[in-house]
Design a protein around this motif. Sequence first.
Motif, mmCIF file in Angstrom:
data_model
loop_
_atom_site.group_PDB
_atom_site.id
_atom_site.type_symbol
_atom_site.label_atom_id
_atom_site.label_comp_id
_atom_site.label_asym_id
_atom_site.label_seq_id
_atom_site.Cartn_x
_atom_site.Cartn_y
_atom_site.Cartn_z
ATOM 1 N N MET A 27 0.832 -1.205 0.000
ATOM 2 C CA MET A 27 0.000 0.000 0.000
ATOM 3 C C MET A 27 0.872 1.262 0.000
ATOM 4 S SD MET A 27 -3.046 1.346 -0.019
ATOM 5 C CE MET A 27 -4.182 0.090 0.490
ATOM 6 N N VAL A 28 1.909 1.280 0.807
ATOM 7 C CA VAL A 28 2.811 2.442 0.843
ATOM 8 C C VAL A 28 3.527 2.593 -0.499
ATOM 9 C CG1 VAL A 28 4.907 3.365 1.914
ATOM 10 C CG2 VAL A 28 3.077 2.466 3.338
ATOM 11 N N ALA A 29 3.947 1.482 -1.101
ATOM 12 C CA ALA A 29 4.599 1.557 -2.410
ATOM 13 C C ALA A 29 3.640 2.098 -3.470
ATOM 14 C CB ALA A 29 5.111 0.175 -2.814
ATOM 15 N N GLY A 30 2.383 1.684 -3.428
ATOM 16 C CA GLY A 30 1.395 2.208 -4.367
ATOM 17 C C GLY A 30 1.131 3.687 -4.146
ATOM 18 N N GLY A 31 1.014 4.104 -2.883
ATOM 19 C CA GLY A 31 0.810 5.522 -2.591
ATOM 20 C C GLY A 31 1.991 6.367 -3.019
ATOM 21 N N TRP A 32 3.206 5.844 -2.815
ATOM 22 C CA TRP A 32 4.397 6.576 -3.228
ATOM 23 C C TRP A 32 4.438 6.714 -4.745
ATOM 24 C CZ3 TRP A 32 8.659 5.195 -6.172
ATOM 25 C CH2 TRP A 32 9.698 6.126 -6.182
ATOM 26 N N VAL A 58 -4.651 11.871 -2.599
ATOM 27 C CA VAL A 58 -4.884 10.438 -2.763
ATOM 28 C C VAL A 58 -3.613 9.653 -2.464
ATOM 29 C CG1 VAL A 58 -5.412 8.649 -4.469
ATOM 30 C CG2 VAL A 58 -6.807 10.695 -4.346
ATOM 31 N N GLY A 59 -2.473 10.093 -2.992
ATOM 32 C CA GLY A 59 -1.211 9.398 -2.717
ATOM 33 C C GLY A 59 -0.849 9.430 -1.240
ATOM 34 N N GLY A 60 -1.010 10.589 -0.615
ATOM 35 C CA GLY A 60 -0.746 10.694 0.821
ATOM 36 C C GLY A 60 -1.713 9.876 1.644
ATOM 37 N N GLY A 61 -2.964 9.827 1.222
ATOM 38 C CA GLY A 61 -3.952 9.006 1.922
ATOM 39 C C GLY A 61 -3.637 7.527 1.814
ATOM 40 N N MET A 62 -3.143 7.097 0.670
ATOM 41 C CA MET A 62 -2.770 5.690 0.514
ATOM 42 C C MET A 62 -1.578 5.339 1.406
ATOM 43 S SD MET A 62 -3.254 5.140 -3.582
ATOM 44 C CE MET A 62 -2.448 3.562 -3.629
ATOM 45 N N ILE A 63 -0.610 6.240 1.474
ATOM 46 C CA ILE A 63 0.538 6.003 2.357
ATOM 47 C C ILE A 63 0.075 5.932 3.806
ATOM 48 C CG2 ILE A 63 2.664 7.038 3.240
ATOM 49 C CD1 ILE A 63 3.189 8.031 0.372
ATOM 50 N N LEU A 64 -0.801 6.835 4.198
ATOM 51 C CA LEU A 64 -1.333 6.826 5.562
ATOM 52 C C LEU A 64 -2.118 5.543 5.841
ATOM 53 C CD1 LEU A 64 -1.569 8.586 8.118
ATOM 54 C CD2 LEU A 64 -3.740 9.388 7.206
ATOM 55 N N CYS A 65 -2.918 5.105 4.879
ATOM 56 C CA CYS A 65 -3.676 3.857 5.052
ATOM 57 C C CYS A 65 -2.762 2.640 5.129
ATOM 58 C CB CYS A 65 -4.673 3.679 3.906
ATOM 59 S SG CYS A 65 -6.092 4.759 4.029
ATOM 60 N N GLY A 80 -7.679 -0.893 5.155
ATOM 61 C CA GLY A 80 -7.513 -1.669 3.937
ATOM 62 C C GLY A 80 -8.564 -1.311 2.900
ATOM 63 N N LEU A 81 -9.814 -1.184 3.354
ATOM 64 C CA LEU A 81 -10.892 -0.808 2.426
ATOM 65 C C LEU A 81 -10.749 0.632 1.941
ATOM 66 C CD1 LEU A 81 -13.948 -2.541 4.113
ATOM 67 C CD2 LEU A 81 -12.794 -3.177 2.006
ATOM 68 N N ILE A 82 -10.421 1.535 2.861
ATOM 69 C CA ILE A 82 -10.222 2.938 2.454
ATOM 70 C C ILE A 82 -9.057 3.034 1.480
ATOM 71 C CG2 ILE A 82 -9.543 5.226 3.260
ATOM 72 C CD1 ILE A 82 -11.117 4.631 5.832
ATOM 73 N N GLY A 83 -7.979 2.281 1.732
ATOM 74 C CA GLY A 83 -6.834 2.281 0.822
ATOM 75 C C GLY A 83 -7.188 1.758 -0.553
ATOM 76 N N CYS A 84 -8.014 0.701 -0.617
ATOM 77 C CA CYS A 84 -8.461 0.177 -1.916
ATOM 78 C C CYS A 84 -9.293 1.200 -2.672
ATOM 79 C CB CYS A 84 -9.267 -1.101 -1.721
ATOM 80 S SG CYS A 84 -8.282 -2.562 -1.463
ATOM 81 N N VAL A 85 -10.186 1.874 -1.962
ATOM 82 C CA VAL A 85 -11.019 2.902 -2.604
ATOM 83 C C VAL A 85 -10.151 4.044 -3.118
ATOM 84 C CG1 VAL A 85 -12.797 4.634 -2.156
ATOM 85 C CG2 VAL A 85 -13.115 2.294 -1.358
ATOM 86 N N LEU A 86 -9.183 4.484 -2.305
ATOM 87 C CA LEU A 86 -8.284 5.550 -2.751
ATOM 88 C C LEU A 86 -7.459 5.117 -3.956
ATOM 89 C CD1 LEU A 86 -6.990 7.087 0.596
ATOM 90 C CD2 LEU A 86 -8.508 8.137 -1.077
ATOM 91 N N GLY A 109 -2.219 -4.227 -1.919
ATOM 92 C CA GLY A 109 -1.924 -4.012 -0.508
ATOM 93 C C GLY A 109 -3.171 -3.938 0.350
ATOM 94 N N GLY A 110 -4.194 -3.232 -0.127
ATOM 95 C CA GLY A 110 -5.439 -3.140 0.632
ATOM 96 C C GLY A 110 -6.118 -4.485 0.795
#
Length: 138
Positions: A27-32, A58-65, A80-86, A109-110
């Motif tokens: 998830m962090v790799a995807g957000g980055w 969105v990228g920062g939210g994915m890293i946070l998730c 995990g669900l919030i990260g998938c939606v983002l 990741g989510g």
Amino acid sequence: MLSRTRAAYGWFRAFRRTRPFWGAVWMVAGGWTVLKFSLSSVQLIVSTGFGGVAGYLVGGGMILCGLVPLAAPRQRYTFGLIGCVLAVVSLVVSNLGGFLVGMALGVLGGSMMVGWGAKPPRGAARAAAGAVPEAVEG
């Protein structure tokens, strides 16, 4: 020195087994990735308004998730669900979700975070496997 290394590896192994570690890493790799492909000059972001800022959010939210479940593993479903939606939203707001790579890593990741289950400690698993069930009196 070797004992410190073994102790550090033991701590990291226990940490990794009691948290959704690999889901958080993806998830962090995807957000980055989404964040990296959203980078542009400040003038461009200010002039475009929300469209320019959305990629950063969105990228920062994915890293946070990805990072929150490492600190609080019981929140893995929510984040995990919030990260998938983002990650899916990043497809629209951020250069096809980091050119589809960031979106795919975020969804992977989510889903790994949502599907993760805590593993028992190694000693407890071995003891349970070798334990003899008690006889039932009847």
